[in-house]
Design a protein around this motif. Structure first.
Motif, PDB file in Angstrom:
ATOM      1  N   GLY A 232      95.788 -38.165   0.533  1.00 53.74           N
ATOM      2  CA  GLY A 232      95.633 -38.797   1.840  1.00 53.74           C
ATOM      3  C   GLY A 232      95.704 -40.311   1.859  1.00 53.74           C
ATOM      4  N   GLY A 233      96.566 -40.871   1.050  1.00 51.86           N
ATOM      5  CA  GLY A 233      96.745 -42.321   1.107  1.00 51.86           C
ATOM      6  C   GLY A 233      95.817 -43.088   0.194  1.00 51.86           C
ATOM      7  N   TRP A 236      97.607 -45.466  -1.997  1.00 52.78           N
ATOM      8  CA  TRP A 236      98.061 -46.666  -1.283  1.00 52.78           C
ATOM      9  C   TRP A 236      96.895 -47.598  -1.026  1.00 52.78           C
ATOM     10  N   LEU A 237      95.739 -47.001  -0.688  1.00 56.67           N
ATOM     11  CA  LEU A 237      94.563 -47.842  -0.465  1.00 56.67           C
ATOM     12  C   LEU A 237      94.212 -48.602  -1.751  1.00 56.67           C
ATOM     13  N   PRO A 277      86.668 -40.332  19.423  1.00 54.75           N
ATOM     14  CA  PRO A 277      87.705 -39.416  18.932  1.00 54.75           C
ATOM     15  C   PRO A 277      87.712 -39.437  17.404  1.00 54.75           C
ATOM     16  N   TYR A 278      87.661 -38.254  16.789  1.00 55.57           N
ATOM     17  CA  TYR A 278      87.548 -38.259  15.331  1.00 55.57           C
ATOM     18  C   TYR A 278      88.802 -38.829  14.686  1.00 55.57           C
ATOM     19  N   GLN A 279      89.926 -38.786  15.427  1.00 60.29           N
ATOM     20  CA  GLN A 279      91.144 -39.374  14.849  1.00 60.29           C
ATOM     21  C   GLN A 279      90.994 -40.866  14.626  1.00 60.29           C
ATOM     22  N   LEU A 282      89.192 -41.247  11.464  1.00 61.11           N
ATOM     23  CA  LEU A 282      90.070 -40.941  10.328  1.00 61.11           C
ATOM     24  C   LEU A 282      91.061 -42.075  10.076  1.00 61.11           C
ATOM     25  N   ALA A 283      91.492 -42.693  11.160  1.00 59.63           N
ATOM     26  CA  ALA A 283      92.492 -43.755  11.029  1.00 59.63           C
ATOM     27  C   ALA A 283      91.847 -45.076  10.618  1.00 59.63           C
ATOM     28  N   TYR A 286      92.815 -47.034   7.460  1.00 63.83           N
ATOM     29  CA  TYR A 286      94.163 -47.615   7.507  1.00 63.83           C
ATOM     30  C   TYR A 286      94.194 -48.839   8.421  1.00 63.83           C
ATOM     31  N   ILE A 287      93.452 -48.744   9.527  1.00 65.21           N
ATOM     32  CA  ILE A 287      93.387 -49.891  10.434  1.00 65.21           C
ATOM     33  C   ILE A 287      92.684 -51.053   9.733  1.00 65.21           C
ATOM     34  N   ALA A 289      92.515 -51.535   6.619  1.00 66.02           N
ATOM     35  CA  ALA A 289      93.395 -52.054   5.563  1.00 66.02           C
ATOM     36  C   ALA A 289      94.313 -53.136   6.129  1.00 66.02           C
ATOM     37  N   ILE A 290      94.895 -52.855   7.296  1.00 68.93           N
ATOM     38  CA  ILE A 290      95.809 -53.838   7.888  1.00 68.93           C
ATOM     39  C   ILE A 290      95.048 -55.099   8.278  1.00 68.93           C
ATOM     40  N   MET A 293      94.203 -57.110   5.301  1.00 75.94           N
ATOM     41  CA  MET A 293      95.362 -57.826   4.771  1.00 75.94           C
ATOM     42  C   MET A 293      95.699 -59.042   5.632  1.00 75.94           C
ATOM     43  N   MET A 294      95.430 -58.914   6.944  1.00 75.27           N
ATOM     44  CA  MET A 294      95.691 -60.055   7.828  1.00 75.27           C
ATOM     45  C   MET A 294      94.777 -61.221   7.491  1.00 75.27           C
TER      46      MET A 294
ATOM     47  N   PHE B 143     101.090 -63.045   9.624  1.00 72.90           N
ATOM     48  CA  PHE B 143      99.861 -62.930   8.827  1.00 72.90           C
ATOM     49  C   PHE B 143     100.129 -62.635   7.354  1.00 72.90           C
ATOM     50  N   VAL B 145     101.177 -60.018   5.863  1.00 73.89           N
ATOM     51  CA  VAL B 145     100.769 -58.695   5.390  1.00 73.89           C
ATOM     52  C   VAL B 145     101.988 -58.030   4.768  1.00 73.89           C
ATOM     53  N   VAL B 152     103.086 -48.276   5.499  1.00 76.84           N
ATOM     54  CA  VAL B 152     102.422 -47.045   5.067  1.00 76.84           C
ATOM     55  C   VAL B 152     101.216 -46.766   5.961  1.00 76.84           C
ATOM     56  N   MET B 153     100.436 -47.817   6.201  1.00 77.80           N
ATOM     57  CA  MET B 153      99.227 -47.630   7.010  1.00 77.80           C
ATOM     58  C   MET B 153      99.602 -47.218   8.435  1.00 77.80           C
ATOM     59  N   TYR B 156     100.360 -43.570   8.834  1.00 79.29           N
ATOM     60  CA  TYR B 156      99.177 -42.720   8.994  1.00 79.29           C
ATOM     61  C   TYR B 156      98.592 -42.861  10.400  1.00 79.29           C
ATOM     62  N   ILE B 157      98.526 -44.121  10.848  1.00 79.72           N
ATOM     63  CA  ILE B 157      97.846 -44.371  12.122  1.00 79.72           C
ATOM     64  C   ILE B 157      98.561 -43.661  13.279  1.00 79.72           C
ATOM     65  N   TYR B 160      97.776 -40.041  13.508  1.00 74.41           N
ATOM     66  CA  TYR B 160      96.451 -39.789  14.092  1.00 74.41           C
ATOM     67  C   TYR B 160      96.468 -40.015  15.602  1.00 74.41           C
ATOM     68  N   TYR B 164      95.466 -37.310  18.319  1.00 77.60           N
ATOM     69  CA  TYR B 164      94.497 -37.534  19.391  1.00 77.60           C
ATOM     70  C   TYR B 164      95.076 -37.132  20.742  1.00 77.60           C
TER      71      TYR B 164
END
Lengths: 313, 356, 519
Positions: A232-233, A236-237, A277-279, A282-283, A286-287, A289-290, A293-294, B143, B145, B152-153, B156-157, B160, B164
């Motif tokens: 599940g990534g 990548w993480l 929302p559970y999504q 779950l996301a 990843y959010i 992570a971005i 990185m910013m 930024f 990134v 990749v991120m 995934y997003i 999801y 939803y």
């Protein structure tokens, strides 16, 4: 809600955080060593996935969890060494090779899993008997903290130990100095007659060992079965974590804990039925992570020769 | 005087070399896959025969192949243009989703007569993908990134997000059991591209896209700048290319192409969106682009092959009981062999005469 | 002399090394006596670096024998050469820049097993430095050191490994005149201790400091001579194979109107530190302004700022009186500035492009080469063919890949392009680096021709001789500052060198006259 209830939730959430942190930490420390050697390996995800599948299959067919563990570690090393052959010996594009390994892993494990399901019969997915946590005598009896810290899988203790081992190795030993130099200026080693490729192979083998362990943890400790795409990534993480941790072991550990916390929080939030929302939960990794990185301004420790194949002009 | 052979580095790989290398890798990948099937107890020859029949057995199955190849052409072109610029985007899958979702979204907003609706859907798909790609571009340009990480991120997003929209039943038909959207309106579906065939308009768009991309790359000042930037960013920067702008433009272009792939699949084939329907086109596109040497016309041919694999794979699953998951494994195996054989093709044997 | 009792320190016999079809060294033989300095003199591409790499075990020779103190040796890796007592100082230093001096020195030594053992190493290094009067801060990070200091790190690194024969590749390329004097003083002390030196060079001033010179031309040793027996002119013609005019003809010319003006320019480098700290200067038509200085003192950042590639922190740039600060590279090109970069394959050319494509790099939108959004290949080809003819670019044709060309021919593509597109100003950053004497002369002539045409030219070079020969005025830069500006006909090399090292006070005292002349 009573205080006790809240405390129980918090304890189980933080204990879960450490449990979840283990595979991420193992993979990240392995990848740190790989990247410090100058190899930009994007195939951690695939390496973990194949190791997880190997752990599952081997544990099921042999009936021994230790055989599963061994199979996972060997698989991780083999996958990483295939990267070594491609990137170090043949100097094939590291980005494409790493990606290829990921794609191969997801395709192959999916296919093999589907085929193996046929032999198990439908609706009858076998499980392994996962490793138990190991409570450290005495320490685990400390209220709250003991329950969180000292009743964990051996893998978790090992993962955290490896952070400090990696730190000591990198900054306090000659081979660590060589590893750091490898990613910065491999020629500095080559002109002293030290083999660049042998060291990169060794770094990748270590990375494979760690990714293999990480894959094994997913199947043999955190769950009891293999599921296609179960990494599940996380691989990548691990790469995000290394950037966020500026290629240093202790900051990497902290970054791992942040992502592990997010996942533990999500599990807990689903449990208590939070109205989000559970999504979104779950996301969240990843959010984050971005966003992380910013916010990163410092990349001072990024190996200068990362991803650049070494040629003697 | 003696004659001997010497191994030396090939100066550069021409188109023919590329084709030979790709054919070599594909052949080896088939052999390896056959071994895998035999080990698992299948009859490899029979399985591959089923694969062949499913892919090109008759005109109808070939149509199936063309249709399967269509989204792959788009994701292949999308990956190709990004990699050509050395922007390592792996966001094609997410952009394909974004394109399909944006197009679906506008069908929930308004109705138009068929012809206009199709145009609106196509534009919305390109826009959705371009925005998704552009987001990664802005994250990079503004930024810093890494594009790899952000794409990749984002992959995934977006999945999801779709999940939803479905589980919240915002996009699901009342009473629907499966996690999928309602069917798209008749007016928005891509019409036939050639009358008398099952080929939808998307197939024609894919052909057009190949030609346009080839033309842009080889004939225009923009393509020239893009190629220069891809090979040497520093020099291009000195000669007036704005790297931030270039990154955003390329990622929008790449995303737009991938988005069109989403439209072709959703409005030409599935008529609804589900997570599983759109799965795998992105990674296949990346493999196609690499094997095609990032050349648009070659991408078309390789996509056709992969389309054949995909459409034949389904037939093989029915006929030979081999899970169609073998196809994504085979695609990756082709890539691995292609990379491996690049080493072989980097060198050549040369006859040398020395006067010793 | 009794050769049996006293074999030479190193003897090379019939060494040949090829790379594919390229013969880098062919049947090379020479010897070095203990305690002497042997200079390998040759143009770029004469095979000096390959030869030294073979002596150091970095490359393996195809044929030939090497004797160390009379014993035949074979080097399969630098490790063998080091074990034998050979040390190498590369022209492009191989240091790990984020690490400290001492870490670089102990890197790769294993006598302490896993432990770092820095303390003992520090003691030994201090001894070495003390013996030869080398001043090094062992805890400083490499990136904090000047290039001159980095060279000392390389030398100490080799000595620490026990080198008795040092190979120095172009050791003074990065040094000021005073620093190179100091280098030779210390080298002489080393040879007095019984060390031997092989020095690789193409610079005649330093060659004259050696005991013997072996001249290499196209991979072969042309002759080996005692340095005391020859003049610089003799050596040059041996090296090039024909007599060479050492000085370019620069006619007197009245400077015209101000074309480029820079005031208080501050620019940051990639590490976010100020690399240009308040530079101000003017360049006029018919004038060449030389920028003298050891490389890495802000020259690259200055040029990048002038081209709009790097943003300026503060200060202003005017072109023809128009404020062009903060303009982007495209605008700067449109204003008529041409740029000759220091690293042509990095900043000036696209390697995978054809010669023709590179002749219009950055000019693709010029109506001469395109019609609207479409490239016009016919006109591009015409232009490329014209350039190939006019500049004498040796290439199989306009369609040949650029990265197969030699450095000199690649440079000519850049000259053709920049001289065509520039209309008033040329910025030339190390334009002759790594080129043959013939091409160097040609580049010089081209620059002088542009000067005649009324261009303003800024020329940075590490070769002081070039600067002196070509410039009307010379600005000395050190750590991002202009230390002084001189008219080239009044300059004093001694003072120039002191300023290049940042020693303003010493420079002021050197003749008692004020040293800064702002023109």
């Amino acid at each position: 809600m009573s205080d006790l209830f809240q405390q129980t939730i918090l304890v189980s959430m933080f204990a879960a955080m450490l449990r979840i942190a283990a595979p991420l930490m193992l993979a990240s420390i392995g990848e740190l060593v790989v990247q410090r050697s100058g190899i930009w390996f994007l195939g951690v995800e695939g390496s973990m996935l194949m190791s997880a599948f190997a752990a599952y299959t081997a544990a099921l067919s042999s009936g021994s969890m230790y055989v599963g563990l061994l199979a996972a570690v060997l698989t991780g090393i083999a996958v990483h060494l295939s990267m070594a052959i491609a990137a170090v010996t043949f100097k094939i594009n590291q980005f494409v090779t790493g990606l290829g390994i990921n794609l191969l892993a997801s395709g192959l494990t999916l296919f093999l899993y589907r085929e193996s399901l046929k032999s198990y019969g439908s609706g009858n997915i076998p499980t392994v008997d996962p490793f138990e946590t190991v409570a450290i005598p005495g320490l685990s009896r400390i209220p709250v903290l003991g329950e969180i810290l000292f009743d964990q899988h051996l893998f978790t203790y090992f993962a955290f130990l490896m952070v400090f081992v990696a730190w000591y190795f990198l900054y306090r030993t000659r081979y660590g100095l060589e590893l750091r130099s490898l990613g910065e200026n491999p020629k500095a080693l080559d002109t002293k007659g030290l083999s660049v490729s042998r060291r990169q192979y060794a770094a990748l083998a270590f990375g494979g060992f760690m990714a293999g362990l990480a894959g094994a943890v997913l199947v043999l400790a955190l769950t009891d079965r293999f599921v296609p795409g179960m990494t599940g990534g996380r691989g990548w993480l691990a790469i995000v974590i290394i950037i966020a941790g500026n290629w240093k072991p202790v900051p990497i550990m902290l970054a791992v804990l942040v992502f592990a916390f997010l996942e533990a929080f999500q599990l807990q939030a689903q449990g208590v039925g939070l109205q989000i929302p559970y999504q979104l939960l779950l996301a969240l990794p990843y959010i984050v992570a971005i966003i992380a990185m910013m916010g990163i301004r410092v990349r001072s420790e990024q190996p200068a020769h990362l991803g650049v194949p070494y040629h003697r002009e | 005087m003696s004659k001997s052979f010497r191994i030396e580095k090939r100066p550069e790989m021409g188109l023919i070399g590329l084709v030979v290398q790709a054919a070599f890798a594909i052949t080896l990948a088939f052999v390896a896959s056959a071994l895998l099937l035999e080990v698992l107890g299948f009859n490899a020859l029979e399985s591959f025969e089923a694969l062949r029949i499913g892919a090109i057995g008759d005109w109808e199955s070939f149509e199936g192949t063309l249709i399967q190849a269509t989204p792959l052409v788009f994701t292949g072109l999308a990956a190709g243009i990004a990699f050509r610029t050395r922007i390592w985007s792996i966001g094609q899958e997410g952009q394909l989703f974004a394109g399909a979702m944006m197009a679906y979204f506008i069908t929930t907003l308004f109705d138009l007569p068929p012809f206009l609706m199709v145009i609106a859907v196509i534009l919305a798909g390109a826009l959705g993908g371009a925005l998704m790609g552009g987001l990664a571009g802005v994250l990079k340009a503004r930024f810093n990134v890494d594009v790899i990480v952000s794409t990749v991120m984002l992959n995934y997003i977006i999945v999801y997000l779709l999940s939803y929209l479905l589980t919240s039943r915002l996009w699901m038909a009342p009473g629907e059991y499966y996690l999928q959207t309602a069917q798209v309106p008749e007016a928005s579906r891509l019409p036939a591209f050639l009358s008398g065939t099952n080929l939808h308009l998307g197939v024609g768009l894919a052909l057009l896209a190949i030609m346009i991309m080839q033309f842009i790359l080889s004939r225009t000042t923009f393509g020239y700048e893009l190629r220069a930037f891809g090979d040497n960013q520093v020099a291009a920067r000195f000669k007036g290319t704005n790297p931030q702008r270039m990154t955003v433009i390329v990622l929008m272009l790449s995303g737009g192409l991938a988005g069109l792939g989403g439209v072709a699949q959703t409005f030409g084939v599935d008529f609804r969106i589900s997570q599983t329907f759109l799965f795998g086109f992105g990674s296949a596109g990346i493999i196609i682009a690499v094997i095609a040497g990032l050349r648009p016309v070659m991408i078309g041919f390789v996509a056709l092959l992969f389309g054949g694999l995909a459409s034949g794979g389904l037939f093989m699953q029915v006929m030979a009981d081999v899970s169609s998951a073998i196809i994504s494994a085979m695609q990756a195996i082709i890539l691995i062999f292609f990379l491996g054989s690049s080493v072989l093709f980097r060198y050549r044997l040369k006859r040398v005469t020395s006067d010793e | 002399m009794n050769a049996v009792a006293n074999p030479p320190h190193l003897r090379v016999e019939g060494l040949t090394k090829t790379f594919g079809p390229v013969i880098a060294n062919s049947d090379v033989s020479f010897q070095v006596e203990r305690g002497e300095i042997l200079c390998l003199l040759g143009e770029n591409g004469a095979g000096k670096s390959t030869l030294s790499s073979c002596l150091y075990g970095f490359y393996q020779a195809d044929k030939g024998r090497i004797f160390y103190e009379g014993k035949e040796v074979e080097f399969h890796s630098p490790r063998d050469a080091i074990a034998c007592g050979i040390g190498m100082v590369h022209q492009h230093f191989v240091l790990v820049t984020p690490m400290s001096v001492i870490e670089n020195i102990v890197l790769g030594t294993h006598e302490h097993g896993w432990a770092l053992g820095v303390e003992e190493a520090e003691r030994r290094v201090r001894d070495l430095c003390g013996r030869y009067d080398i001043d090094l801060d062992l805890d400083a990070k490499i990136w904090q050191l000047s290039v001159g200091e980095q060279q000392w790190v390389e030398i100490v690194k080799a000595l620490y490994l026990g080198a008795e024969l040092l190979i120095l590749d172009e050791p003074t390329a990065v040094l000021t005149p005073q620093e190179s004097d100091k280098l030779f003083r210390i080298i002489r002390r080393m040879t007095g201790d019984g060390l031997s030196i092989i020095m690789i060079s193409h610079k005649l001033n330093e060659v004259m400091q050696s005991d013997h010179v072996a001249v290499l031309r196209r991979g072969k040793i042309v002759d080996t001579v005692r340095t005391a027996d020859v003049t610089k002119e003799d050596l040059t013609s041996m090296m090039v194979g024909r007599p060479v005019m050492l000085q370019a003809e620069r006619e007197d010319m009245e400077p015209g109107e101000t074309i480029l003006e820079v005031a208080g320019l501050r620019v940051r480098n990639d590490k976010d530190q100020h690399a240009v700290k308040g530079m101000s200067f003017k360049v006029h038509a018919h004038e060449i302004l030389g920028i003298a200085g050891v490389s890495g003192n802000g020259q690259n950042e200055l040029f990048e700022a002038l081209m709009g590639v790097r943003d300026t922190d503060s200060g202003q740039i005017w072109l023809h009186g128009e404020d062009v600060t903060h303009q982007n590279p495209r605008q700067m090109v449109e204003h008529g500035i041409g740029y000759i970069p220091d690293d042509r394959f990095r900043a000036g050319l696209v390697g995978s492009f054809s010669v023709a494509e590179n002749t219009i790099l950055g000019l693709q939108k010029n109506p001469r080469f395109s019609d609207g959004p479409l490239l016009n290949f016919r006109r591009i080809l015409n232009f490329a063919n014209e350039a190939i003819k006019r500049f004498g670019i040796v290439t199989p044709g306009p369609h040949a890949r650029t990265d197969t060309l030699s450095g000199g021919n690649a440079q000519k593509i850049i000259l053709a392009r920049e001289f065509w597109s520039a209309s008033c100003c040329i910025l030339a950053n190390q334009p002759t680096r790594g080129l043959d004497v013939g091409v160097i002369e040609y580049v010089h002539q081209m620059l002088l021709e542009k000067r005649r045409d009324g261009f303003a030219i800024v020329l940075a070079s590490e070769e002081l001789e070039d600067i002196l020969a070509l410039s009307d005025r010379i600005a000395v830069v050190f750590k991002g500052e202009i230390m002084g500006v001189f008219r080239s006909d009044e300059v004093d090399i001694q003072k120039l060198g002191l300023l290049m090292a940042g020693q303003r006070d010493a420079a002021a005292q050197s003749d008692g006259k004020p040293y800064v002349k702002v023109v």
